[in-house]
Design a protein around this motif. Structure first.
Motif, PDB file in Angstrom:
ATOM      1  N   ARG A  91       0.723  -1.062   0.046  1.00 19.49           N
ATOM      2  CA  ARG A  91       0.031   0.409  -0.365  1.00 19.49           C
ATOM      3  C   ARG A  91       0.602   1.540  -0.048  1.00 19.49           C
ATOM      4  NH1 ARG A  91      -5.287  -0.257   3.741  1.00 19.49           N
ATOM      5  NH2 ARG A  91      -5.009   2.319   2.718  1.00 19.49           N
ATOM      6  N   SER A  92       1.980   1.241   1.019  1.00 23.23           N
ATOM      7  CA  SER A  92       3.032   2.056   0.759  1.00 23.23           C
ATOM      8  C   SER A  92       3.385   2.696  -0.485  1.00 23.23           C
ATOM      9  CB  SER A  92       4.176   2.065   1.738  1.00 23.23           C
ATOM     10  OG  SER A  92       3.942   2.499   2.607  1.00 23.23           O
ATOM     11  N   ILE A  93       3.682   1.791  -1.728  1.00 24.51           N
ATOM     12  CA  ILE A  93       4.523   1.970  -2.957  1.00 24.51           C
ATOM     13  C   ILE A  93       3.144   2.183  -3.788  1.00 24.51           C
ATOM     14  CG2 ILE A  93       5.398   0.874  -5.346  1.00 24.51           C
ATOM     15  CD1 ILE A  93       6.939  -1.260  -2.894  1.00 24.51           C
ATOM     16  N   VAL A  94       2.073   1.519  -3.863  1.00 24.74           N
ATOM     17  CA  VAL A  94       0.863   2.219  -4.669  1.00 24.74           C
ATOM     18  C   VAL A  94       0.513   3.375  -4.311  1.00 24.74           C
ATOM     19  CG1 VAL A  94      -1.511   1.478  -4.889  1.00 24.74           C
ATOM     20  CG2 VAL A  94       0.472  -0.490  -5.007  1.00 24.74           C
ATOM     21  N   GLU A  95       0.334   3.530  -3.631  1.00 26.12           N
ATOM     22  CA  GLU A  95      -0.513   4.853  -2.557  1.00 26.12           C
ATOM     23  C   GLU A  95       0.670   6.480  -2.686  1.00 26.12           C
ATOM     24  OE1 GLU A  95      -2.498   4.461   0.672  1.00 26.12           O
ATOM     25  OE2 GLU A  95      -3.958   2.878  -0.011  1.00 26.12           O
ATOM     26  N   GLU A  96       1.981   5.975  -2.564  1.00 30.48           N
ATOM     27  CA  GLU A  96       3.373   6.265  -2.481  1.00 30.48           C
ATOM     28  C   GLU A  96       2.600   7.298  -1.336  1.00 30.48           C
ATOM     29  OE1 GLU A  96       3.498   8.591  -5.450  1.00 30.48           O
ATOM     30  OE2 GLU A  96       4.204   7.358  -6.806  1.00 30.48           O
ATOM     31  N   ASP A  97       2.429   7.004  -0.473  1.00 27.23           N
ATOM     32  CA  ASP A  97       1.783   7.334   1.753  1.00 27.23           C
ATOM     33  C   ASP A  97       2.766   6.363   2.563  1.00 27.23           C
ATOM     34  OD1 ASP A  97       1.073   9.193   4.125  1.00 27.23           O
ATOM     35  OD2 ASP A  97      -1.098   8.206   3.310  1.00 27.23           O
ATOM     36  N   VAL A  98       3.540   6.543   2.839  1.00 25.31           N
ATOM     37  CA  VAL A  98       4.434   5.838   4.104  1.00 25.31           C
ATOM     38  C   VAL A  98       3.568   6.110   5.503  1.00 25.31           C
ATOM     39  CG1 VAL A  98       6.317   4.500   5.089  1.00 25.31           C
ATOM     40  CG2 VAL A  98       6.178   5.063   3.034  1.00 25.31           C
ATOM     41  N   ILE A  99       3.069   7.547   5.403  1.00 23.40           N
ATOM     42  CA  ILE A  99       2.927   7.848   6.784  1.00 23.40           C
ATOM     43  C   ILE A  99       1.345   7.339   7.573  1.00 23.40           C
ATOM     44  CG2 ILE A  99       2.344  10.048   8.661  1.00 23.40           C
ATOM     45  CD1 ILE A  99       5.149   9.483   7.575  1.00 23.40           C
ATOM     46  N   GLY A 100       0.591   7.432   5.988  1.00 24.30           N
ATOM     47  CA  GLY A 100      -0.714   7.149   6.116  1.00 24.30           C
ATOM     48  C   GLY A 100      -1.272   5.306   6.169  1.00 24.30           C
ATOM     49  N   ASN A 101      -0.223   4.909   5.906  1.00 26.05           N
ATOM     50  CA  ASN A 101      -0.138   2.709   6.037  1.00 26.05           C
ATOM     51  C   ASN A 101       0.843   2.621   6.917  1.00 26.05           C
ATOM     52  OD1 ASN A 101      -1.888   2.025   3.891  1.00 26.05           O
ATOM     53  ND2 ASN A 101       0.132   2.971   2.626  1.00 26.05           N
ATOM     54  N   TYR A 102       1.281   3.894   8.214  1.00 23.67           N
ATOM     55  CA  TYR A 102       2.628   2.891   9.280  1.00 23.67           C
ATOM     56  C   TYR A 102       1.299   2.558  10.375  1.00 23.67           C
ATOM     57  CZ  TYR A 102       4.884   4.323  13.965  1.00 23.67           C
ATOM     58  OH  TYR A 102       5.406   4.096  14.740  1.00 23.67           O
TER      59      TYR A 102
END
Length: 57
Positions: free
Chosen positions: A24-35
Motif C-alpha cells: 500500500r505504501s508503494i501504490v499510494e506513495e504514502d508511508v505515513i498513511g499506512n504506518y
C-alpha cells in the motif's frame, strides 16, 4: 489450541501485515498513511516472540 499453531498464525499475520503495508505504501506513495499496518505487524511479531520465549522457559 495447539501452541505451535498459535505461533504459526501470529507469525503469518505479522508477515501479511508488513507485506500489505509495503504494498500500500508503494501504490499510494504514502508511508505515513499506512504506518498503522506496520505497527500492527510489529505488535503481532512482538507478541509471537513474547509467547515463544515465555513457553520455552
Amino acid at each position: 489450541m495447539n501452541q505451535r499453531l498459535t505461533y504459526i498464525i501470529l507469525l503469518s499475520l505479522s508477515f501479511v501485515a508488513m507485506v500489505v503495508g509495503v504494498h500500500r505504501s508503494i501504490v499510494e506513495e504514502d508511508v505515513i498513511g499506512n504506518y498503522w499496518l506496520f505497527m500492527v505487524g510489529f505488535i503481532l511479531y512482538m507478541l509471537y516472540r513474547y509467547r515463544k520465549k515465555k513457553d520455552s522457559v
